[in-house]
Design a protein around this motif. Structure first.
Motif, PDB file in Angstrom:
ATOM      1  N   CYS A 108      -0.146  -9.036  10.424  1.00 13.26           N
ATOM      2  CA  CYS A 108       0.905  -9.702   9.662  1.00 13.26           C
ATOM      3  C   CYS A 108       0.534  -9.848   8.194  1.00 13.26           C
ATOM      4  CB  CYS A 108       1.203 -11.075  10.257  1.00 13.26           C
ATOM      5  SG  CYS A 108      -0.120 -12.255  10.010  1.00 13.26           S
ATOM      6  N   PHE A 113       0.873  -1.165   0.000  1.00 16.48           N
ATOM      7  CA  PHE A 113       0.000   0.000   0.000  1.00 16.48           C
ATOM      8  C   PHE A 113       0.908   1.212   0.000  1.00 16.48           C
ATOM      9  CE2 PHE A 113      -2.672  -3.179   2.171  1.00 16.48           C
ATOM     10  CZ  PHE A 113      -3.778  -3.127   1.356  1.00 16.48           C
ATOM     11  N   THR A 153      -5.016  -9.407   4.233  1.00 13.49           N
ATOM     12  CA  THR A 153      -4.591  -8.862   2.948  1.00 13.49           C
ATOM     13  C   THR A 153      -4.338  -9.992   1.956  1.00 13.49           C
ATOM     14  OG1 THR A 153      -3.587  -7.042   4.150  1.00 13.49           O
ATOM     15  CG2 THR A 153      -2.951  -7.313   1.849  1.00 13.49           C
TER      16      THR A 153
HETATM   17  N1  LIG Z   1      -5.885  -0.287   2.691  1.00 10.23           N
HETATM   18  C1  LIG Z   1      -4.727  -0.297   3.385  1.00 10.23           C
HETATM   19  N2  LIG Z   1      -3.869   0.747   3.265  1.00 10.23           N
HETATM   20  C2  LIG Z   1      -2.711   0.743   3.957  1.00 10.23           C
HETATM   21  N3  LIG Z   1      -2.311  -0.234   4.760  1.00 10.23           N
HETATM   22  C3  LIG Z   1      -3.114  -1.301   4.919  1.00 10.23           C
HETATM   23  C4  LIG Z   1      -4.364  -1.384   4.238  1.00 10.23           C
HETATM   24  N4  LIG Z   1      -4.948  -2.553   4.574  1.00 10.23           N
HETATM   25  C5  LIG Z   1      -4.102  -3.157   5.434  1.00 10.23           C
HETATM   26  N5  LIG Z   1      -2.995  -2.420   5.640  1.00 10.23           N
HETATM   27  C6  LIG Z   1      -1.855  -2.760   6.483  1.00 10.23           C
HETATM   28  O1  LIG Z   1      -1.426  -4.007   6.107  1.00 10.23           O
HETATM   29  C7  LIG Z   1      -1.018  -4.754   7.225  1.00 10.23           C
HETATM   30  C8  LIG Z   1      -1.707  -6.099   7.222  1.00 10.23           C
HETATM   31  O2  LIG Z   1      -3.079  -5.902   7.422  1.00 10.23           O
HETATM   32  P1  LIG Z   1      -4.071  -7.143   7.525  1.00 10.23           P
HETATM   33  O3  LIG Z   1      -5.425  -6.595   7.692  1.00 10.23           O
HETATM   34  O4  LIG Z   1      -3.835  -8.036   6.382  1.00 10.23           O
HETATM   35  O5  LIG Z   1      -3.602  -7.825   8.864  1.00 10.23           O
HETATM   36  P2  LIG Z   1      -4.202  -9.128   9.548  1.00 10.23           P
HETATM   37  O6  LIG Z   1      -3.112 -10.102   9.583  1.00 10.23           O
HETATM   38  O7  LIG Z   1      -5.461  -9.529   8.915  1.00 10.23           O
HETATM   39  O8  LIG Z   1      -4.463  -8.586  11.000  1.00 10.23           O
HETATM   40  P3  LIG Z   1      -5.675  -8.947  11.975  1.00 10.23           P
HETATM   41  O9  LIG Z   1      -5.363 -10.281  12.510  1.00 10.23           O
HETATM   42  O10 LIG Z   1      -5.589  -7.887  13.011  1.00 10.23           O
HETATM   43  O11 LIG Z   1      -6.926  -8.914  11.185  1.00 10.23           O
HETATM   44  C9  LIG Z   1      -1.345  -3.932   8.444  1.00 10.23           C
HETATM   45  O12 LIG Z   1      -0.157  -3.364   8.918  1.00 10.23           O
HETATM   46  C10 LIG Z   1      -2.248  -2.887   7.934  1.00 10.23           C
HETATM   47  O13 LIG Z   1      -2.015  -1.684   8.609  1.00 10.23           O
END
Ligand SMILES: Nc1ncnc2c1ncn2[C@@H]1O[C@H](COP(=O)(O)OP(=O)(O)OP(=O)(O)O)[C@@H](O)[C@H]1O
Ligand SMILES: [Mg+2]
Lengths: 350, 334, 365
Positions: free
Chosen positions: C40, C13, C44
């Motif tokens: 982590c 991003f 995404t």
């Molecule tokens: N649209 C976005 N723009 C910028 N950064 C993003 C965006 N979406 C996610 N991130 C960043 O990407 C990283 C991974 O996010 P993600 O939602 O995939 O984490 P996750 O492993 O699903 O966490 P959780 O277990 O808390 O849901 C995070 O640091 C988040 O801040």
């Protein structure tokens, strides 16, 4: 009754009257009279005949002097309560007045003329509503046309406003794209550009587009309101993005997401904007005045102001049409006041 | 399965249309991707803004530098800053009548006094109203509605209502008559007419500002007042030391908002007085309107120049407002 | 059919890189669980597979076809969201039908599919209610139903159970497992909860900071964690980590000196170690046993949690915290000193970089 009075006069802490209580009640009651009084006066006046309107001192309610047709007289005669020298009162019709003496006849016995001092007679008056004040302008003048034009402008402009602004708000709240902040800035900037500043060039653009003397020329420049975009965008930001992702997984096109998901969920904000837009467009005056120069295109506001500016103003018609013009807004006020006041308090925009 | 509701029946044709629209739009989405659709959604608004706000804004400058009575730009001659110098050509800058465009300066003077008086009275009355509406009142929403009622009325209605009240056989003279005073033709007296314009615009708009101030008052935490009450603070002191300081940012926004609206005063006054008697209630917007459209010797260039000067004032005021708004927001965050 | 292959998938991003070179091959019909700490990149990664996020590098293929430029709608996948993302203004029935209507399916078939899913998930009773009128568990079922009616090539589930209370979570978990058996489609499941991961997954993908740390069956990860991170992440309570120095290496055996003076001999297998190297030894709390042998290290107990069926002991071993889960009810109190036998349990030895060097098999009993 006592209970009601006590409730209304309830004071802080329940102790004696503080001077602020007196000021409060003075202000509130004064406000009630000043704010509503003029409109009520208008409504009462609009029901009076031209003759009653010309009276001074005026009566509050619409009274008319009763008239009768009496044998031997072509014109109808005015009826009066006349005090006789013997102290009794009789209902007489006035034939003519000479100096301080009125020559009167009894409608049932028209031959005999009775002379009465003019201070001893009072007109026989009954309440009567001059409804022709309302019907005549519609039948004999163009007011039905104006009413239709106003309704058309208001409804069409509001519908377009809702669609165009909700589309923009959707783009600005649910998509990431390069020019987004620039678009927001442009919309914000238009808040600073009131009609009075761009009247002349706007008129030339409208003429170039062939919209001069067209209701569309009134409608189009008003439909992209920055206020509308802001209200809707603020609301759409509260719709979870996951919902839109879910719809995308569900094979919905972006248009379907807008139409089937986002719009229904934005209904409360759309309602507020719709109310605002109806009031704005119904009340618009300067711009229609510039764009519309043909009588059959006037909106109510323009028609009213033009008629009221004429040399011999027919106040009885003007007043009645003013009431008609006021009615939709009063209805909105009565039924939707809460929406509007919270809307204004929330956005600080009118 | 389920019987269709009335709204479902009403929406059926709309939905059908939307489905039809969807067919080409899906194709568009295929071609442009999701990002392209964002542009599509934004386009109508931007188009309208562009054509009816931004374009006029730019053209306005061009207009203000052209002369003649023709309306189409192509038929107008470029004359540079002549319209501006015409507006500013005065023998004595303290006397509007010595200027070439005396009507402009009369309008400027009138507008200045109008804004000064109207805004200060507006804030005062709106503040009092808001303070009163913020008390523990029975039927508070009713009272709020009372003061808000005229806000929704159209300017034309407002103008006509008051024209009717102020005319010779009007309600005001009736009131005087009841007290044994002589009727007066208010709208033929320069000073009384000017006063009437202020009074009428107060009547029409005060409720709006009262409402915003009331919202500000209600945002002040109640416990502050309770604390003050515990300390036995006098009401007047509570007002000066708690209410007013905490209300200040909100009040400042209201002042600027009122200024912006007040500078543009037109509709209801135009209907009420038509700018008269004489030019005693001729304000800037009416001057622009009449110079540009209504008068026999119309001069769009001059009107454009005047409107740009007025626009400059409004931009400054709006920037102040935005600045205050930003500061208030930051304060809220901290 | 639902084979998904990720090759060097990258996602950032702006300047923030969220996924770094993800390589993963998911077989048709497999139940794969993504676990990892918050932030982590699990969601995404799932969203890139779904097509809701465009990847910035690499390739995603479904059933052998590259889908990088295929939109979410056309990838044939279905997703269940953490918040369920049910359309609040539509009834349950309309929620289920929405996706099918969008693909212009005949009405009769839509009805049939909805009824089938409703039967399967036992949501028939509230088909005409709105999501707002349903309990959390019911909403969750509807969300799954919305995915099922689509008959997708693969299901993507992002923490679907995290909004349910503990009891409901356990029962729904079992139902999900049964559903997977019944449908036989590929499922990719994101969770924080390692019990969920262990019970549901064929294979678990452990992620950290945008990279995959290890992929394997639950028991592989439990028994042979590739590194300290995975070792610490899988298994509850967390594995204990003790620092140690290599003091002697001979054929197949290494002698480690632990803090507090205890020395232990471990079977090294094929691994290479040299004297003086610093290593970390991991031991699961469940594997620790109390011993009377004065050779074994002493542990000062500072907290005892008696859970009835087992006793959790928090202690201090030569300055390092250790946790032991002892069977049954133990007569131990805070302040006591006990000895733990470190010669019997399975020990995982990690090098300075956290990579597992070898696992000391330990002794049964
Ligand atoms: N649209 C976005 N723009 C910028 N950064 C993003 C965006 N979406 C996610 N991130 C960043 O990407 C990283 C991974 O996010 P993600 O939602 O995939 O984490 P996750 O492993 O699903 O966490 P959780 O277990 O808390 O849901 C995070 O640091 C988040 O801040
Ligand atoms: Mg997540």
């Amino acid at each position: 009754m006592g209970k009601v009075a006590r409730f209304i006069l309830r004071r802080k802490g329940g102790q004696g009257w503080h001077w602020t209580d007196i000021v409060t009640w003075f202000w509130l009651v004064g406000g009630l009279i000043i704010m509503f009084g003029p409109a009520i006066w208008l409504v009462f006046s609009s029901l009076k005949t031209p003759a009653a309107l010309a009276e001074f001192p005026p009566s509050i309610l619409p009274y008319v002097t009763q008239q009768v047709t009496v044998e031997g007289h072509d014109k109808p005669l005015m009826l009066y309560n006349a005090k006789m020298p013997d102290g009794s009162t009789r209902v007489l019709a006035e034939v003519r007045r000479i100096g301080l003496v009125a020559q009167m006849v009894d409608p049932k016995a028209p031959a005999e003329i009775v002379r009465v001092n003019i201070n001893d007679r009072t007109p026989v008056r009954t309440m009567s509503f001059a409804t022709e004040n309302y019907t005549q302008p519609f039948v004999h003048f163009d007011f039905l046309r104006y009413l239709w034009n106003s309704v058309f402008v208001t409804v069409v402009a509001t519908l377009i406003t809702l669609v165009v602004n909700s589309m923009a708000a959707f783009a600005l709240s649910k998509y990431e794209f390069k020019g987004r902040s620039i678009a927001m800035l442009v919309i914000l900037a238009t808040l600073m550009v009131p009609l009075s500043v761009i009247m002349v060039p706007l008129y030339s653009i409208i003429s170039t587009l062939g919209l001069f003397n067209s209701l569309w020329g009134v409608i189009l420049p008003t439909v992209a309101t920055p206020t509308g975009v802001f209200i809707l965008r603020q609301y759409m930001l509260t719709i979870p993005d996951e919902l839109i992702d879910a719809a995308r997984m569900d094979k919905a096109s972006e248009w379907q997401i807008y139409w089937r998901i986002v719009l229904p969920l934005t209904a409360p904000a759309l309602a507020v904007l719709a109310i605002f837009s109806v009031v704005w467009r119904w009340n618009d005056f300067l711009w229609p005045l510039i764009v519309l120069s043909r009588r059959e295109l006037y909106t109510l506001q323009v028609g009213l102001s033009i008629y009221s500016g004429e040399l011999n103003v027919q106040w009885h018609f003007i007043l009645a049409m003013t009431v008609v013009t006021m009615i939709p807004v009063v209805l909105v006020f009565i039924f939707l006041q809460r929406f509007i006041t919270t809307g204004i308090a929330g956005t600080g925009l009118k | 399965m389920t019987t269709p509701s009335l709204s479902a029946i009403l929406m059926a044709p709309v939905n059908a249309v939307m489905r039809m629209i969807d067919v080409p739009l899906r194709r568009l989405q295929k071609a442009t991707g999701i990002g392209g659709m964002a542009a599509f959604f934004l386009a109508p608004n931007m188009l309208i803004f562009g054509v009816f706000v931004l374009l006029p804004l730019v053209i306005n400058f061009v207009y203000s530098m052209t002369g003649g009575t023709a309306f189409f730009l192509s038929e107008r001659d470029f004359i540079g800053g002549q319209q501006y110098s015409r507006l500013f050509q005065c023998q004595n800058y303290l006397d509007p009548m010595s200027c070439q465009e005396d009507a402009f300066w009369t309008a400027v003077g009138n507008t200045f006094w109008f804004v000064l008086l109207q805004v200060s009275l507006m804030i005062l009355t709106a503040l009092i109203t808001a303070l009163i509406l913020n008390r523990e009142l029975a039927a508070r929403s009713f009272w709020r509605a009372v003061f808000f009622f005229p806000v929704l009325l159209s300017p034309v209605v407002v103008g006509l209502i008051w024209k009717w009240i102020l005319q010779r056989q009007g309600l005001l003279n009736f009131g005087l008559y009841q007290f044994g005073l002589d009727p007066y033709t208010w709208l033929t007296d320069r000073n009384w007419t000017f006063a009437a314009t202020i009074g009428v615009s107060l009547w029409a708009h005060m409720g709006f500002y009262a409402l915003i101030i009331l919202a500000g008052l209600q945002a002040i935490p109640k416990d502050l007042y309770e604390a003050a009450e515990m300390d036995g603070t006098k009401p007047a002191r509570v007002f000066w030391r708690i209410t007013l300081p905490l209300l200040a940012p909100n009040l400042l926004v209201v002042v600027v908002l009122a200024l912006i609206k007040s500078v543009q005063v037109f509709d209801e006054i135009y209907v009420l007085t038509g700018g008269g008697p004489g030019t005693s209630t001729l304000f800037l917007t009416q001057y622009i309107y009449e110079t540009g459209f209504a008068s026999a010797l119309r001069n769009p260039g001059l009107a454009a120049a005047a409107s740009i000067l007025m626009g400059g004032v409004l931009v400054v005021l709006t920037l102040i407002q935005l600045g205050i708004g930003k500061r208030g927001e930051n304060k809220g965050k901290r | 059919m639902g084979e998904i292959k990720l090759t060097d998938v990258k996602k950032s991003f702006g300047a923030v890189t969220v996924l770094k070179d993800i390589n993963l091959h998911i077989e048709d019909g497999e139940f794969v669980v993504f676990v990892g700490p918050s932030g982590c990149g699990k969601s995404t990664l799932l969203r890139t597979i779904a097509g809701l996020e465009k990847i910035t590098g690499g390739e995603i293929a479904i059933d052998g076809k590259r889908v990088n430029d295929v939109t979410a709608a056309d990838r044939g996948l279905a997703m269940v969201f953490q918040s369920y993302a049910l359309y609040p203004h539509m009834s349950v029935r309309q929620n289920l039908a929405f996706g099918l209507e969008n693909s212009n399916m005949p009405k009769a078939e839509i009805t049939e599919r909805i009824n089938e899913a409703a039967r399967m998930l036992e949501i028939e009773a509230y088909m005409d209610r709105r999501p707002g009128q349903l309990s959390g568990g019911q909403r969750q079922r509807v969300a799954i139903g919305r995915a099922i009616v689509r008959r997708p090539t693969a299901f993507l589930l992002d923490e679907p159970l995290s909004n349910l209370d503990a009891e409901l979570r356990v029962s729904t978990r079992a139902e999900l497992a049964a559903l997977h058996v019944r449908l036989g489609s590929t499922m990719i499941y994101v969770t924080h909860d390692q019990v969920e991961a262990m019970t549901l997954a064929h294979r678990i993908v452990v992620m950290r900071a945008g990279t995959i740390e290890q992929v394997g069956t639950p028991l592989e990860l439990y028994n042979k964690p590739a590194n300290r991170f995975v070792a610490g992440f899988i298994g509850a309570p967390h594995m204990n980590f003790l620092k140690a120095d290599v003091v002697a290496v001979s054929a197949g055996v290494v002698t480690l000196a632990f803090a507090g003076g205890y020395r232990g001999e471990l079977q090294i297998g094929q691994a290479k170690l040299h004297v003086g190297e610093k290593v970390t030894v991991g031991v699961r709390p469940q594997h620790l046993i109390v011993s009377d042998d004065p050779q074994h290290p002493t542990v000062k107990i500072y907290l005892v949690e008696a859970l009835g069926s087992e006793t959790v002991v928090h202690g201090d071993l030569g300055g390092e915290k250790v946790l032991a889960v002892l069977p049954g009810q133990q007569r131990l109190n805070a302040g006591d000193t006990v000895r733990f036998d470190l010669s019997k349990p399975v020990l995982h030895v990690f090098d300075d970089n956290g990579l597992r060097l070898f696992t000391h098999p330990g002794q049964e009993g």
